[in-house]
Design a protein around this motif. Structure first.
Motif, short mmCIF file in Angstrom:
data_model
loop_
_atom_site.label_atom_id
_atom_site.label_comp_id
_atom_site.label_asym_id
_atom_site.label_seq_id
_atom_site.Cartn_x
_atom_site.Cartn_y
_atom_site.Cartn_z
N LYS A 220 -21.43 4.20 56.07
CA LYS A 220 -21.45 5.49 56.75
C LYS A 220 -22.88 6.00 56.84
N PRO A 221 -23.54 5.81 58.00
CA PRO A 221 -24.92 6.27 58.14
C PRO A 221 -25.02 7.79 58.01
N VAL A 222 -26.06 8.24 57.33
CA VAL A 222 -26.33 9.67 57.21
C VAL A 222 -27.65 10.00 57.90
N ILE A 223 -28.68 9.23 57.63
CA ILE A 223 -29.99 9.38 58.28
C ILE A 223 -30.26 8.08 59.00
N VAL A 224 -30.66 8.14 60.28
CA VAL A 224 -30.83 6.91 61.05
C VAL A 224 -32.17 6.87 61.77
N SER A 225 -32.61 5.66 62.04
CA SER A 225 -33.72 5.38 62.94
C SER A 225 -33.16 4.38 63.94
N LYS B 210 -31.92 -3.50 65.25
CA LYS B 210 -31.93 -2.38 66.18
C LYS B 210 -32.05 -1.02 65.49
N GLY B 211 -31.75 -0.96 64.22
CA GLY B 211 -31.82 0.33 63.56
C GLY B 211 -31.88 0.21 62.06
N LEU B 212 -32.31 1.30 61.44
CA LEU B 212 -32.29 1.45 59.99
C LEU B 212 -31.47 2.69 59.68
N SER B 213 -30.80 2.68 58.55
CA SER B 213 -30.09 3.89 58.17
C SER B 213 -30.07 4.05 56.67
N LEU B 214 -29.98 5.28 56.26
CA LEU B 214 -29.66 5.63 54.89
C LEU B 214 -28.27 6.23 54.96
N GLY B 215 -27.38 5.73 54.13
CA GLY B 215 -26.01 6.20 54.20
C GLY B 215 -25.26 5.94 52.93
N LEU B 216 -23.95 6.07 53.02
CA LEU B 216 -23.10 5.89 51.87
C LEU B 216 -22.62 4.45 51.79
N ALA B 217 -22.58 3.94 50.58
CA ALA B 217 -22.21 2.54 50.36
C ALA B 217 -20.83 2.23 50.89
#
Length: 160
Positions: A11-16, A33-40
Motif C-alpha cells: 500500500k503506497p503512502v508516499i510515491v515518486s 517506473k516508480g519508488l514508494s514508501l508504504g505499508l508492508a
C-alpha cells in the motif's frame, strides 16, 4: 507517467511516479517506473512496517521483480554506499585497491552491534571485479555525487 498501483498488497503512502526519468544510467530506458514508501504487504493487525518499494513495469504488467525494502534497509544501503565511496577515494594507495591482509573496511556501530563492511575476498575474481567496481564508481561519480550532495543538505536541514 504511469501511476503506481494501489490495488496490490503493498500500500503506497508516499510515491515518486516519475522515477524512470532519473534512474541513473538507465534513465528513460528502465522498467523501474516508480519508488514508494508504504505499508508492508504482510502487515498484521496492530503491526505496521514501513517499506520502500521499487516498482517495475515490463510494458504489459507490473513486474514480480518489483522490490520492497524496509526503510531501515534503505538507510543501511545508503550507509554502505557512502562508506564504500569513501574507501575508494583512497583505494589507489593499495595495489589491489584494498589490503588483502586486512579486507575489513569498517565496522559501523548500529543497534548495539556493528555493520561490518569488507571486501569480499571469497570472490575468486575479486582482483578483477574490484577494479571493474572502482571504474564504475568513477564513471558514475557525477551522478552519485549529485545525490549525495542532496542527501547531505537534507540531513543537515533535519539537524543531522
Amino acid at each position: 507517467m504511469m501511476k503506481i498501483p494501489t490495488s496490490l498488497k503493498h500500500k503506497p503512502v508516499i510515491v515518486s511516479e516519475n522515477y524512470e526519468r532519473i534512474d541513473g544510467r538507465t534513465a528513460r530506458e528502465t522498467d523501474a517506473k516508480g519508488l514508494s514508501l508504504g505499508l508492508a504487504q504482510w502487515n498484521e493487525r496492530n503491526k505496521v512496517d514501513i517499506l520502500a518499494k521499487v516498482w517495475r513495469y515490463t510494458g504489459g504488467e507490473w513486474s514480480l521483480q518489483s522490490e520492497e525494502l524496509p526503510v531501515h534497509r534503505v538507510l543501511d544501503l545508503a550507509i554502505l554506499i557512502c562508506r564504500t565511496s569513501l574507501h575508494f577515494q583512497d583505494a589507489y594507495r593499495y595495489p589491489h585497491l584494498y589490503d588483502p591482509q586486512q579486507p575489513t573496511i569498517d565496522r559501523i556501530g548500529l543497534q548495539g552491534d556493528a555493520m561490518n563492511i569488507s571486501v569480499c575476498t571469497d570472490n575468486p575474481m575479486i582482483d578483477e571485479d574490484i577494479r571493474l567496481f572502482s571504474r564504475a564508481l568513477n564513471e558514475n561519480g557525477e551522478m552519485l555525487g549529485e545525490r549525495l550532495r542532496v542527501l547531505s543538505l537534507l540531513l543537515e536541514e533535519m539537524g543531522y
